[in-house]
Scaffold this motif. Structure first.
Motif, PDB file in Angstrom:
ATOM      1  N   LYS A   1      -3.311  11.700  -3.241  1.00 55.42           N
ATOM      2  CA  LYS A   1      -4.531  10.945  -3.515  1.00 55.42           C
ATOM      3  C   LYS A   1      -4.963  11.033  -4.967  1.00 55.42           C
TER       4      LYS A   1
ATOM      5  N   ASP B   1       0.846  -1.195   0.000  1.00 54.68           N
ATOM      6  CA  ASP B   1       0.000   0.000   0.000  1.00 54.68           C
ATOM      7  C   ASP B   1       0.886   1.251   0.000  1.00 54.68           C
TER       8      ASP B   1
ATOM      9  N   LEU C   1      -3.278   8.230  -7.129  1.00 46.79           N
ATOM     10  CA  LEU C   1      -3.529   6.811  -6.865  1.00 46.79           C
ATOM     11  C   LEU C   1      -4.277   6.121  -8.007  1.00 46.79           C
TER      12      LEU C   1
ATOM     13  N   SER D   1      -0.416   4.417  -0.449  1.00 51.16           N
ATOM     14  CA  SER D   1      -1.284   5.590  -0.315  1.00 51.16           C
ATOM     15  C   SER D   1      -0.724   6.662   0.611  1.00 51.16           C
ATOM     16  N   GLN D   2       0.123   6.309   1.554  1.00 49.55           N
ATOM     17  CA  GLN D   2       0.691   7.323   2.444  1.00 49.55           C
ATOM     18  C   GLN D   2       1.853   8.084   1.804  1.00 49.55           C
TER      19      GLN D   2
END
Length: 153
Positions: free
Chosen positions: A147, A140, A150, A142-143
């Motif tokens: 956004k 993952d 993504l 995403s951090q």
């Protein structure tokens, strides 16, 4: 007019890149994000995908322009009338590497000034290379990725 180029591969764009760009916008009249095309390098995302991704991330920024280019970065700076080149510095090793490039660029184009912007501490470990590795192994990211980017991964 003060015009700057922030060159890189942006494969993919990270939150560290976004931070450097956002901190640069107030310093210049226009900031180009230049996606360097290196035909000898295997890319994770196509140039077109990276352009779309960067346009989505910076959609609300009228001073930012997304372009792809090939060849010497100083030559591209001249073609867009950029008199500044922005480089992000995360670590001491980044500084040593970027300093050598800046000195070479200065020899080739003394009229183009390199501007180093130091990464915020929370972003110093984020690199596109590490993000690609996490992606390849199903992790993952995403951090580490804005956004808006993504959806392009």
């Amino acid at each position: 007019m003060n015009i700057a180029l922030f060159p890189g591969s942006f494969d993919p764009v990270t939150k560290a890149h976004v931070d450097i760009v956002k901190r640069s916008v107030g310093l210049f009249d226009k900031v180009y994000i230049g996606i360097g095309v290196n035909s000898s390098k295997q890319s994770f995302l196509s140039i077109e995908k990276r352009q779309e991704m960067l346009r989505a991330v910076f959609a609300d920024q009228s001073k930012i322009h997304i372009v792809a280019y090939e060849g010497l970065t100083v030559d591209f700076c001249r073609s867009i009338d950029a008199n500044y080149m922005i480089r992000g510095i995360r670590t001491v090793s980044d500084f040593e590497y970027e300093k050598a490039i800046a000195q070479m660029n200065h020899t080739l184009a003394p009229d183009i000034e390199s501007i180093f912007i130091v990464s915020k501490p929370g972003h110093s470990a984020i690199s596109s290379t590490i993000v690609r590795d996490v992606l390849r192994h199903g992790g993952d990211v995403s951090q580490f990725i804005p956004k808006e980017a993504l959806a392009f991964l």
